[in-house]
Design a protein around this motif. Structure first.
Motif, PDB file in Angstrom:
ATOM      1  N   VAL A  40       0.829  -1.203   0.000  1.00 16.67           N
ATOM      2  CA  VAL A  40       0.000   0.000   0.000  1.00 16.67           C
ATOM      3  C   VAL A  40       0.866   1.256   0.000  1.00 16.67           C
ATOM      4  N   LEU A  41       1.936   1.241   0.792  1.00 16.27           N
ATOM      5  CA  LEU A  41       2.815   2.416   0.872  1.00 16.27           C
ATOM      6  C   LEU A  41       3.412   2.720  -0.494  1.00 16.27           C
ATOM      7  N   ARG A  42       3.647   1.690  -1.274  1.00 19.46           N
ATOM      8  CA  ARG A  42       4.239   1.878  -2.598  1.00 19.46           C
ATOM      9  C   ARG A  42       3.193   2.277  -3.638  1.00 19.46           C
ATOM     10  N   ASN A  43       2.013   1.649  -3.608  1.00 20.18           N
ATOM     11  CA  ASN A  43       1.051   1.774  -4.690  1.00 20.18           C
ATOM     12  C   ASN A  43      -0.099   2.745  -4.429  1.00 20.18           C
ATOM     13  N   ARG A  44      -0.556   2.867  -3.161  1.00 23.96           N
ATOM     14  CA  ARG A  44      -1.695   3.730  -2.855  1.00 23.96           C
ATOM     15  C   ARG A  44      -1.471   4.483  -1.536  1.00 23.96           C
ATOM     16  N   PRO A  45      -0.373   5.201  -1.403  1.00 25.42           N
ATOM     17  CA  PRO A  45      -0.024   5.773  -0.098  1.00 25.42           C
ATOM     18  C   PRO A  45      -0.939   6.893   0.370  1.00 25.42           C
ATOM     19  N   ASP A  46      -1.625   7.573  -0.565  1.00 21.19           N
ATOM     20  CA  ASP A  46      -2.386   8.763  -0.190  1.00 21.19           C
ATOM     21  C   ASP A  46      -3.891   8.513  -0.099  1.00 21.19           C
ATOM     22  N   VAL A  47      -4.308   7.275  -0.250  1.00 22.74           N
ATOM     23  CA  VAL A  47      -5.727   6.961  -0.104  1.00 22.74           C
ATOM     24  C   VAL A  47      -6.128   7.096   1.363  1.00 22.74           C
ATOM     25  N   THR A  48      -7.265   7.729   1.607  1.00 25.45           N
ATOM     26  CA  THR A  48      -7.806   7.855   2.960  1.00 25.45           C
ATOM     27  C   THR A  48      -8.803   6.724   3.197  1.00 25.45           C
ATOM     28  N   VAL A  49      -8.583   5.964   4.265  1.00 24.71           N
ATOM     29  CA  VAL A  49      -9.418   4.786   4.544  1.00 24.71           C
ATOM     30  C   VAL A  49      -9.996   4.890   5.946  1.00 24.71           C
ATOM     31  N   THR A  50     -11.217   4.402   6.109  1.00 23.62           N
ATOM     32  CA  THR A  50     -11.858   4.292   7.416  1.00 23.62           C
ATOM     33  C   THR A  50     -12.026   2.817   7.761  1.00 23.62           C
ATOM     34  N   PHE A  51     -11.559   2.438   8.934  1.00 29.95           N
ATOM     35  CA  PHE A  51     -11.768   1.088   9.467  1.00 29.95           C
ATOM     36  C   PHE A  51     -12.790   1.166  10.585  1.00 29.95           C
ATOM     37  N   SER A  52     -13.583   0.102  10.726  1.00 33.17           N
ATOM     38  CA  SER A  52     -14.596   0.083  11.767  1.00 33.17           C
ATOM     39  C   SER A  52     -14.703  -1.303  12.378  1.00 33.17           C
ATOM     40  N   LEU A  53     -14.898  -1.328  13.687  1.00 32.56           N
ATOM     41  CA  LEU A  53     -15.139  -2.573  14.407  1.00 32.56           C
ATOM     42  C   LEU A  53     -16.557  -3.061  14.094  1.00 32.56           C
ATOM     43  N   ILE A  54     -16.689  -4.356  13.786  1.00 32.20           N
ATOM     44  CA  ILE A  54     -17.999  -4.945  13.479  1.00 32.20           C
ATOM     45  C   ILE A  54     -18.157  -6.213  14.310  1.00 32.20           C
ATOM     46  N   ASN A  55     -19.116  -6.185  15.229  1.00 30.19           N
ATOM     47  CA  ASN A  55     -19.418  -7.367  16.037  1.00 30.19           C
ATOM     48  C   ASN A  55     -20.576  -8.107  15.373  1.00 30.19           C
ATOM     49  N   ARG A  56     -20.262  -9.234  14.715  1.00 31.91           N
ATOM     50  CA  ARG A  56     -21.304 -10.008  14.039  1.00 31.91           C
ATOM     51  C   ARG A  56     -22.186 -10.754  15.038  1.00 31.91           C
ATOM     52  N   THR A  57     -21.682 -10.966  16.254  1.00 32.47           N
ATOM     53  CA  THR A  57     -22.433 -11.705  17.277  1.00 32.47           C
ATOM     54  C   THR A  57     -23.111 -10.697  18.192  1.00 32.47           C
ATOM     55  N   LYS A  58     -24.266 -10.191  17.771  1.00 32.79           N
ATOM     56  CA  LYS A  58     -24.925  -9.087  18.471  1.00 32.79           C
ATOM     57  C   LYS A  58     -25.342  -9.457  19.890  1.00 32.79           C
ATOM     58  N   SER A  59     -25.512 -10.761  20.156  1.00 35.00           N
ATOM     59  CA  SER A  59     -25.946 -11.178  21.494  1.00 35.00           C
ATOM     60  C   SER A  59     -24.898 -10.882  22.559  1.00 35.00           C
ATOM     61  N   ILE A  60     -23.652 -10.701  22.150  1.00 24.73           N
ATOM     62  CA  ILE A  60     -22.591 -10.339  23.094  1.00 24.73           C
ATOM     63  C   ILE A  60     -22.469  -8.817  23.111  1.00 24.73           C
ATOM     64  N   ARG A  61     -22.948  -8.230  24.188  1.00 21.03           N
ATOM     65  CA  ARG A  61     -22.993  -6.772  24.324  1.00 21.03           C
ATOM     66  C   ARG A  61     -21.673  -6.294  24.941  1.00 21.03           C
ATOM     67  N   LEU A  62     -20.757  -5.971  24.059  1.00 23.86           N
ATOM     68  CA  LEU A  62     -19.393  -5.686  24.499  1.00 23.86           C
ATOM     69  C   LEU A  62     -19.322  -4.470  25.416  1.00 23.86           C
ATOM     70  N   ALA A  63     -20.155  -3.474  25.176  1.00 23.34           N
ATOM     71  CA  ALA A  63     -20.099  -2.261  26.008  1.00 23.34           C
ATOM     72  C   ALA A  63     -20.634  -2.505  27.411  1.00 23.34           C
ATOM     73  N   ASP A  64     -21.401  -3.578  27.596  1.00 21.98           N
ATOM     74  CA  ASP A  64     -21.859  -3.941  28.932  1.00 21.98           C
ATOM     75  C   ASP A  64     -20.816  -4.765  29.683  1.00 21.98           C
ATOM     76  N   LEU A  65     -19.907  -5.391  28.946  1.00 20.92           N
ATOM     77  CA  LEU A  65     -18.876  -6.244  29.545  1.00 20.92           C
ATOM     78  C   LEU A  65     -17.584  -5.497  29.834  1.00 20.92           C
ATOM     79  N   ILE A  66     -17.193  -4.639  28.906  1.00 18.89           N
ATOM     80  CA  ILE A  66     -15.862  -4.026  28.935  1.00 18.89           C
ATOM     81  C   ILE A  66     -15.967  -2.581  29.406  1.00 18.89           C
TER      82      ILE A  66
END
Length: 435
Positions: A40-66
């Motif tokens: 990426v540093l060589r071929n697409r260094p200036d692209v702006t990207v957004t990463f996001s956390l995705i919890n596929r297991t909705k039954s585990i409520r991470l904000a209630d645990l952590i």
């Protein structure tokens, strides 16, 4: 250098010790992230990207645990990390896949000066919204530590009220389970090739390290290495990995026409081929459907070393790949197939027996190696779950992943439908995503 085995139960009992930050190093990450980052540093260094956390297991409520404060403390610690002199020396001078100086000097200078960029964290409906935005080569290195932090904080939350002896018994049972898995794999014989791919959703760093040591002793040369760079360096074993769905997802999001979109997955591999001068030639074909990818692939891709099967029916996808190689005049027995989708012992054994001798069979064993505590605490609170951190936008455009399992598809519904039309994806078999 031989590193002594750690008393994990005692360390967990005293887990607030500063000796045990969840992420210990910038190279406490998967090898493929560094390889992709260099490309990426060589071929697409200036692209702006957004990463996001995705919890596929909705039954585990991470904000209630952590606890949010503890989560921020661990994420802030990751932002303070920088490459040590010893780590830099290892990356610059070690031989990876038989090649010296796998990492270019300009990439090493970038990595040596890197501090991970800021994060954005919010609580919403019992979950954490955790996002990272910035230049692609910088934010992409958040994926693995972010997942490791969330997974281990969840483990610590579940275990926090257990006594010292309860923890000793828990880990003794978990160790026995891993050893029984290793014993079940031994009869497959010397041609078995298996690597640790469990960094992203591990129970903890110490536990992943223990699992790697168990595989070293229990499988010998059948154990080919680990995806985790820090453990590979400390244990003097091979660092394993090539590339992931992130590359075609971002390249595709940047496409300005349907034809450019169709060609994006092949453009990724053309850049990869040029970057690595013919090394690390493993195709990951399922981002937008394996059958369509292979049927439209240029002839030069048929000459690559093999493929990784990471979604869908692994038998059907491998049979499809064998037919594709044969149709392109290639000998499938000389090609490598790496299975890496939610593996455990029974599936490893079944796939090995079906394809051994027809292709070169390898396995990337992930979550059910490094995080199999199913049934070991009341309420099954340590059962593994499906948590990912994906690139969700590139230069403001949403990304899409289709996969060979539609349950794993990500992106806006209208774009998923558009990508299916462009890539000719028809009916797909839906299956439950365990990890």
């Amino acid at each position: 250098m031989m590193i002594p085995t750690i008393d994990i139960a005692t360390r967990v009992y005293n887990h607030k010790w500063k000796i045990d930050p969840i992420v210990r190093s910038l190279i406490d990450t998967d090898f493929y992230k560094l390889l992709m980052c260099q490309s990426v540093l060589r071929n697409r260094p200036d692209v702006t990207v957004t990463f996001s956390l995705i919890n596929r297991t909705k039954s585990i409520r991470l904000a209630d645990l952590i606890d949010e404060g503890e989560l921020r403390e661990q994420l802030d610690h990751v932002r303070d990390l920088s490459l040590s002199r010893g780590e830099s020396t290892w990356l610059r001078g070690n031989t990876f896949y038989g090649k010296r100086q796998m990492f270019r000097p300009d990439f090493m200078e970038f990595l040596e000066g890197l501090r991970l960029p800021p994060y954005h964290l919010e609580r919403r409906d019992g979950q954490y919204e955790l996002t990272f935005e910035g230049r692609w080569p910088e934010v992409m290195l958040w994926e693995i530590p972010a997942l490791a932090v969330i997974m281990e904080l969840r483990s610590r939350a579940v275990l926090k009220d257990l006594g010292r002896f309860e923890l000793q018994v828990l880990y003794a049972r978990a160790m026995t389970r891993i050893w029984e898995k290793i014993e079940a794999l031994r009869p497959l014989g010397p041609d078995l090739k298996i690597a640790d791919f469990g960094t992203r959703r591990r129970h903890s760093f110490l536990w992943q390290d223990w699992c790697v040591q168990a595989l070293i002793e229990g499988l010998g040369e059948r154990f080919t290495g680990t995806s985790n760079c820090l453990i590979a360096m400390r244990r003097d074993i091979e660092a394993i990995g090539t590339n992931a769905h992130e590359l075609p997802m971002v390249y595709a999001a940047l496409a300005d026409s349907d034809e450019a979109l169709r060609q994006a997955p092949y453009k990724v591999l053309a850049d990869w081929h040029e970057e690595h001068e013919g090394n690390l030639r493993i195709i990951l074909p399922d981002t937008y459907g394996t059958p369509g990818f292979l049927s439209g692939a240029p002839d030069w891709l048929a000459g690559w070393t093999g493929i990784r099967v990471d979604s869908g029916d692994p038998v059907a996808m491998t049979e499809y790949a064998i037919d594709w190689w044969t149709s392109r005049g290639e000998d499938p027995t000389q090609k490598r197939v790496i299975f890496s989708d939610g593996l455990d012992v029974a599936q490893i054994a079944a796939l090995f027996r079906r394809f051994h001798g027809r292709v070169k069979v390898s396995f990337g064993w992930g979550t059910l190696l490094t995080n199999d505590f199913r049934g070991l605490v009341p309420g099954d609170g340590l059962a593994p779950f499906s948590l990912v951190c994906k690139a969700v936008a590139a230069n403001g455009r949403p990304t899409v992943k289709l996969s060979d399992n539609p349950t794993k598809a990500t992106g806006p519904a209208n774009l998923i439908a558009h990508y299916k039309r462009v890539f000719g994806v028809g009916d797909q078999q839906q299956s439950t995503v365990i990890v």
